[in-house]
Write a protein that holds these residues in place. Sequence first.
Motif, short mmCIF file in Angstrom:
data_model
loop_
_atom_site.label_atom_id
_atom_site.label_comp_id
_atom_site.label_asym_id
_atom_site.label_seq_id
_atom_site.Cartn_x
_atom_site.Cartn_y
_atom_site.Cartn_z
N LEU A 3 16.20 -2.24 26.23
CA LEU A 3 14.91 -1.82 25.69
C LEU A 3 14.99 -0.37 25.24
O LEU A 3 15.67 0.46 25.88
N SER A 4 14.31 -0.07 24.15
CA SER A 4 14.29 1.30 23.63
C SER A 4 12.85 1.74 23.47
O SER A 4 11.98 0.95 23.06
N LEU A 5 12.60 2.99 23.81
CA LEU A 5 11.30 3.60 23.55
C LEU A 5 11.45 4.44 22.29
O LEU A 5 12.16 5.46 22.28
N MET A 6 10.81 4.00 21.22
CA MET A 6 10.97 4.65 19.93
C MET A 6 9.61 5.01 19.37
O MET A 6 8.60 4.33 19.64
N ILE A 7 9.58 6.10 18.61
CA ILE A 7 8.31 6.51 18.02
C ILE A 7 7.79 5.40 17.11
O ILE A 7 8.56 4.62 16.54
N GLN A 8 6.50 5.34 16.97
CA GLN A 8 5.86 4.24 16.27
C GLN A 8 6.26 4.20 14.80
O GLN A 8 6.32 5.23 14.13
N GLU A 9 6.54 3.00 14.33
CA GLU A 9 6.85 2.82 12.92
C GLU A 9 5.56 2.62 12.13
O GLU A 9 4.50 2.35 12.69
N GLY A 10 5.66 2.73 10.82
CA GLY A 10 4.51 2.52 9.97
C GLY A 10 4.95 2.26 8.53
O GLY A 10 6.07 2.59 8.12
N GLU A 11 4.07 1.66 7.79
CA GLU A 11 4.40 1.30 6.40
C GLU A 11 3.93 2.40 5.44
O GLU A 11 2.79 2.87 5.53
N ILE A 12 4.84 2.80 4.54
CA ILE A 12 4.52 3.78 3.50
C ILE A 12 4.43 3.04 2.16
O ILE A 12 5.42 2.43 1.72
N PRO A 13 3.29 3.02 1.54
CA PRO A 13 3.17 2.28 0.28
C PRO A 13 4.17 2.78 -0.76
O PRO A 13 4.31 3.98 -0.99
N GLY A 14 4.91 1.86 -1.38
CA GLY A 14 5.85 2.19 -2.44
C GLY A 14 7.21 2.62 -1.94
O GLY A 14 8.14 2.80 -2.74
N PHE A 15 7.37 2.79 -0.61
CA PHE A 15 8.63 3.30 -0.09
C PHE A 15 9.74 2.26 -0.20
O PHE A 15 10.90 2.61 -0.46
N GLU A 16 9.42 1.00 -0.05
CA GLU A 16 10.46 -0.04 -0.11
C GLU A 16 11.08 -0.09 -1.50
O GLU A 16 12.32 -0.19 -1.64
N GLN A 17 10.23 -0.01 -2.53
CA GLN A 17 10.76 -0.01 -3.90
C GLN A 17 11.63 1.21 -4.14
O GLN A 17 12.72 1.12 -4.72
N PHE A 18 11.17 2.38 -3.66
CA PHE A 18 11.95 3.59 -3.81
C PHE A 18 13.29 3.48 -3.06
O PHE A 18 14.34 3.91 -3.55
N PHE A 19 13.23 2.87 -1.87
CA PHE A 19 14.41 2.79 -1.02
C PHE A 19 15.54 2.00 -1.71
O PHE A 19 16.70 2.43 -1.72
N TYR A 20 15.17 0.86 -2.28
CA TYR A 20 16.21 0.00 -2.84
C TYR A 20 16.62 0.41 -4.26
O TYR A 20 17.55 -0.17 -4.81
N THR A 21 15.93 1.34 -4.85
CA THR A 21 16.34 1.85 -6.19
C THR A 21 16.90 3.26 -6.11
O THR A 21 17.19 3.87 -7.14
N PHE A 22 17.05 3.74 -4.88
CA PHE A 22 17.53 5.11 -4.71
C PHE A 22 19.00 5.24 -5.17
O PHE A 22 19.81 4.34 -4.96
N SER A 23 19.34 6.36 -5.78
CA SER A 23 20.71 6.63 -6.22
C SER A 23 21.02 8.10 -6.04
O SER A 23 20.18 8.96 -6.37
N PRO A 24 22.22 8.44 -5.51
CA PRO A 24 22.58 9.86 -5.35
C PRO A 24 22.81 10.55 -6.68
O PRO A 24 22.90 11.78 -6.73
N ASN A 25 22.92 9.76 -7.79
CA ASN A 25 23.11 10.39 -9.08
C ASN A 25 21.93 11.28 -9.46
O ASN A 25 22.06 12.20 -10.27
N ASN A 26 20.77 10.95 -8.89
CA ASN A 26 19.58 11.76 -9.19
C ASN A 26 19.57 13.08 -8.42
O ASN A 26 18.73 13.94 -8.71
#
Length: 621
Positions: A88-111
Amino acid sequence: MGSCVAFTSVITQNSDIVHENENRIAVEIEKTTANVIVLFISTKFTYGFAHLFSLHKIPPKLWITSSFIPSILTFKQEKMETTLNGSLSLMIQEGEIPGFEQFFYTFSPNNYPNDALIVSTWQNLLKCYFIDNPSSIRKIPGKPDLRTCTGNETMSEADVSVYGNHHYRVTYRVYTAVYALAHALHNLNSVQPPANHWDSKVKPWQLNQFVRNVTFTTFPNDTHSFNKYGDPPARFDIIKWLFSPGHHIVTRKIGGFNVSDHKAQFYINHSADLWGPLFNMIPQSLCNAPCAPGHRKSKREGAPSCCYDCVPCVDGEMSNTSDSPNCFRCPGYEMSNEQRTACVPKMINYLSYEETLGASLASIALVLFLTTSAVQGVFVKYWETPIVRANNQNLSCLLLISLMLCFLCTLLFIGRPTQICCLLRQVTFGIVFTISVSSVLAKTLTVIIAFNATKPGSKLKKYVGTQLAIVLVIICSLGTIGISTVWMASNPPFLEADMFSEMDTIILKCNEGSVTFFFCIIGYMGTLALLSFIAAFLAKDFPDRFNEAKNITFSMLGFCSVWGAFVPAYLSSKGSRMVAVEIFAILSSSAGLLACIFAPKCYIIFLRPELNTRVAAARNY
């Protein structure tokens, strides 16, 4: 419920002592009886912890870890995953950030070509390296050849299962922090708009004041606020880690808790019903099983504070909860049950008519009373016969009546004692028994006076008759009456419940008030009996066929023997047995008087009537 620490160990990165330190930690984990281990380390020590698993076989335990566990699991060691499975792990609460999933999967270090942190992270996630920075990636043993990073890879190619889904925890905290500052600046600007542009200076203390009053909601309906100190409530998730073959990781949020104003609220995630049984299978981490009710905890020397022995409660004490630190003494009128888990009323002890001993003594007393009544009836019927008239038939009648009262007064000693019975029974017994012994003494002196009065010139002729005997009985009885009066006036008997002589019994008894007065009455009666014995012994050879002196001698000998044995037996007895000893002494001594004095007379009346004549009475032996 409280807890204690079975052992503590510190993981160090010092290369000089790391081997010795790891051995010590491994030994501690192997020998401990604890089934739950709390692991709190930062990410900089993850390698040291992973190295511990590579050298030692760690037994399965339930691990409760801090939020570093995603970092440690990147090492993907099979032994470590086996041991940490179900942790078991005690971890800080997660939450959803609108638009973050799209940004996450299109992220590129070229930028972000000049960001060294992004380059390093990209190389570690994708297991590749940029041509101009090959040393920045950690080499993986057994895989020396790594592909070149192009920068066009996507995050879908990286294995990020160890970090959970795209609702990242630290990212969400940063997101809410930025929103909090934005709301605080907005509120500040609403109160005092800047004179020119937004580049005007804002003092930190001004912003802090507005942060404390910020309340806002993020998607989806997650409300954030701050207390008077400017602190947000601490929100943590309880995450269960499950590992399947192939280094596949499954995480499930099984619950969480919020801490606000030093109060914690725990909850179980209803969406994790499938994982509830696994959560309920958490082992107990105890040195010993909890102490059952009826026992108390006893500190075990040389062991942690939560390791203890279970000691049964002693008689008269109880505990009705598990792991009770102490046993509690029952009130005086109660005792502990056999299991020592509750207090129950004590049994009340007194000489009852319902028990065998009480019923037997009462029956004997009634039989002897009826027997004495029958003898009294025989004497009344044969009142004028020589055997009855001999030795003063009036004294014989008084003696029989007093003996009947002696037998009846024993009934005051049987049954549940009351205050009235306590006041009456010893006084009644003393006076009635004194009359009996005084009558015997008077009968003996009557024999002596009558024999000496027949001598020529004797002055005792004027004392022959019943008047002297009655006066003697009255005088002797006044002694007991006087002792009883002083006794009742100064320190009378009273009803007492003795709760301490016996652990499981309340002895309901009559406290004599003053033992001295009680034994004064016994001693007074004994003195009268001894005088009767001496007088009867001296008169036993007088020439008279119906001389009672011999019979009185035997009766007084038995009387003195009974009451001499009574004193030590009475003092060594308790409760109903003490009362039974006194009743037995009364019955046996009274029955001895009845048998020794009146049985020979009844024998002559019924079986030797030829001796019950004036002619026979005039003859000497």
